[in-house]
Design an enzyme around this catalytic site. Structure first.
Site, PDB file in Angstrom:
ATOM      1  N   HIS A 343       0.857  -1.190   0.000  1.00 62.76           N
ATOM      2  CA  HIS A 343       0.000   0.000   0.000  1.00 62.76           C
ATOM      3  C   HIS A 343       0.894   1.240   0.000  1.00 62.76           C
ATOM      4  O   HIS A 343       1.191   1.838   1.041  1.00 62.76           O
ATOM      5  CB  HIS A 343      -0.903  -0.019   1.234  1.00 62.76           C
ATOM      6  N   ASP A 391      -2.452 -10.105   0.973  1.00 65.85           N
ATOM      7  CA  ASP A 391      -1.582  -9.264   0.148  1.00 65.85           C
ATOM      8  C   ASP A 391      -2.448  -8.505  -0.847  1.00 65.85           C
ATOM      9  O   ASP A 391      -2.588  -8.890  -2.007  1.00 65.85           O
ATOM     10  CB  ASP A 391      -0.546 -10.131  -0.575  1.00 65.85           C
ATOM     11  N   GLU A 400       0.288  -1.781   4.442  1.00 66.41           N
ATOM     12  CA  GLU A 400       0.853  -0.430   4.484  1.00 66.41           C
ATOM     13  C   GLU A 400       2.144  -0.396   5.317  1.00 66.41           C
ATOM     14  O   GLU A 400       2.163  -0.842   6.461  1.00 66.41           O
ATOM     15  CB  GLU A 400      -0.150   0.558   5.077  1.00 66.41           C
TER      16      GLU A 400
END
Length: 434
Positions: A343, A391, A400
């Site tokens: 992310h 994932d 993230e």
């Protein structure tokens, strides 16, 4: 910046052994240079108050069409929308205290560059004076409510200012050896321990520095022995550190995932960042005990050895690096299997000399393809409490990364780095061992 600097001061020779000393110094200097620019000390001649720039960018919208740092999935190089600056005064003592800690710790990293080190410590002292001269009832109240990081507080709301003030004062003492700072640090620490939220016990992260403070104060007690009038606070810090280590080592205090990852904050997002700092602190404390030729220590009901601390620290890092039920390395680019849909805006958008607008970004955010750029060295959020990991770029709880978490992992890795703690490290330590 504070955490990275701490590791360089403690483990200087280990960084040098693996050829990373200049690299980590460059990172710390980049951050320190930035922090020097974010505040203007008060001026008695001009009659001005402290100006502290707390946030750059906007994270909320007044309407559905407004572009900001959350609504736009866009590379920084392509940003064209306004990014307003938030300004605070001395009431933002939590933020200021953390900056004081970072500047003080980094001044010790650059002690050979006397001019730069002096500049850092002078800035830290001026900022600390500004916030501690503030009426104590105003600490953490953000008197400039609308201007002072209002949006940032929606995502990163500090629950107390006391841990950051104790953190900053402790590092100021270590950097200057001015006993007045130690008196301030111990006084605030005693008050803060009584107010520590139960949900933050055992955890070191952006919102709670108390466990890190108590280990530093324990080091001061062990290796500098300032004695009266600080002994009561330093004894509390030492006992609290032993209790912290017990909480890491014995399952009756904190649960584990089936794969062995400690669960320090089960209801508050990613687990790996907390496990990484726990690994660092436990290995660091084992080094303190080892230097004192102590085989271990004890808390109220349990005893532990240096080897137990080392084994716990190793187990958490090993889990992060792939020894887990998912057989997944949560360090991007390390091992045979690691997250591919991190992310991260820049990593997920092709680097093809083509600028992309805010509205173009959603296709990259929602793409099922791996990121075109590998964000080498980033630790993602990690698994849930059952060791499951998704994932998926849009599921930021899992994928993230952030620089605060990465600093904790770097700290744990360098602490565990071979060769073991030895005389080469001791002469570069925070404690002046010879």
């Amino acid at each position: 910046m504070t955490l990275l600097s701490w590791t360089v001061i403690e483990y200087h020779s280990k960084y040098a052994d693996i050829g990373e000393l200049d690299h980590v110094r460059d990172i710390i200097r980049w951050g320190s240079d930035y922090l020097l620019k974010v505040f203007i000390p008060p001026s008695s001649t001009a009659g001005s108050n402290l100006t502290l720039y707390s946030q750059v960018g906007s994270t909320i919208s007044n309407n559905n069409n407004e572009q900001n740092d959350v609504s736009c999935w866009q590379r920084p190089e392509d940003m064209t929308y306004e990014r307003p600056v938030s300004i605070c005064d001395a009431s933002a003592s939590d933020l200021a205290g953390e900056i004081v800690a970072a500047l003080s710790a980094s001044s010790m990293v650059f002690e050979e560059d006397k001019d730069y080190s002096r500049r850092l410590i002078q800035a830290a002292e001026s900022l600390f004076e500004a916030i501690t001269s503030e009426d104590p009832t105003e600490h953490g109240t953000y008197t400039m409510v609308d201007a002072c990081g209002k949006q940032a507080r929606m995502l990163y709301n500090s629950t107390s200012y006391k841990d950051e003030l104790a953190w900053g004062a402790t590092w100021l003492f270590l950097a200057t050896e001015n006993a007045d700072y130690l008196a301030t640090a111990t006084e605030i620490f005693l008050s803060a321990k009584g107010d520590e939220p139960s949900v933050d016990k055992g955890v070191v992260y952006w919102n709670n520095k108390l466990n890190a403070v108590e280990i530093l104060l324990t080091g001061i007690r062990f290796f500098r022995d300032p004695g009266f009038p600080h002994e009561d606070a330093l004894k509390l810090s030492s006992n609290s550190t032993d209790a912290l280590m017990c909480s890491y080592l014995f399952n009756k205090y904190f649960s584990r995932t089936p794969g062995g990852l400690i669960i320090l904050k089960p209801d508050n997002g990613p687990l790996l960042q907390y496990a990484a700092t726990a690994s660092f602190l436990s290995k660091l404390y084992s080094d303190y005990l080892d230097h004192l030729k102590m085989s271990g220590a004890s808390c109220k009901t349990d005893a532990f050895s240096v080897e137990m601390l080392h084994d716990f620290a190793t187990s958490q890092v090993s889990y992060i690096l792939g020894q887990n039920p998912m057989k997944m390395s949560y360090l991007v680019g390390y091992g045979d299997r690691f997250p591919l849909q991190v992310h991260h805006r820049s990593a997920s958008i092709p680097w093809n000399n083509q600028p992309y607008r805010c509205e173009d970004g959603k296709k990259w955010l929602n793409s099922k393809d791996p990121n075109p750029q590998v964000l080498l060295g980033a630790m993602v959020g990690g698994p849930d409490t059952n060791d499951n990991f998704v994932d998926q770029r849009t599921n930021q709880k899992f994928t993230e990364p952030n620089i605060a978490s990465n600093a904790g992992l770097v700290a744990a890795l360098i602490a565990l780095q071979d060769p073991p703690y030895n005389s080469r490290d001791l002469k570069n330590s925070l404690w002046g061992w010879t």
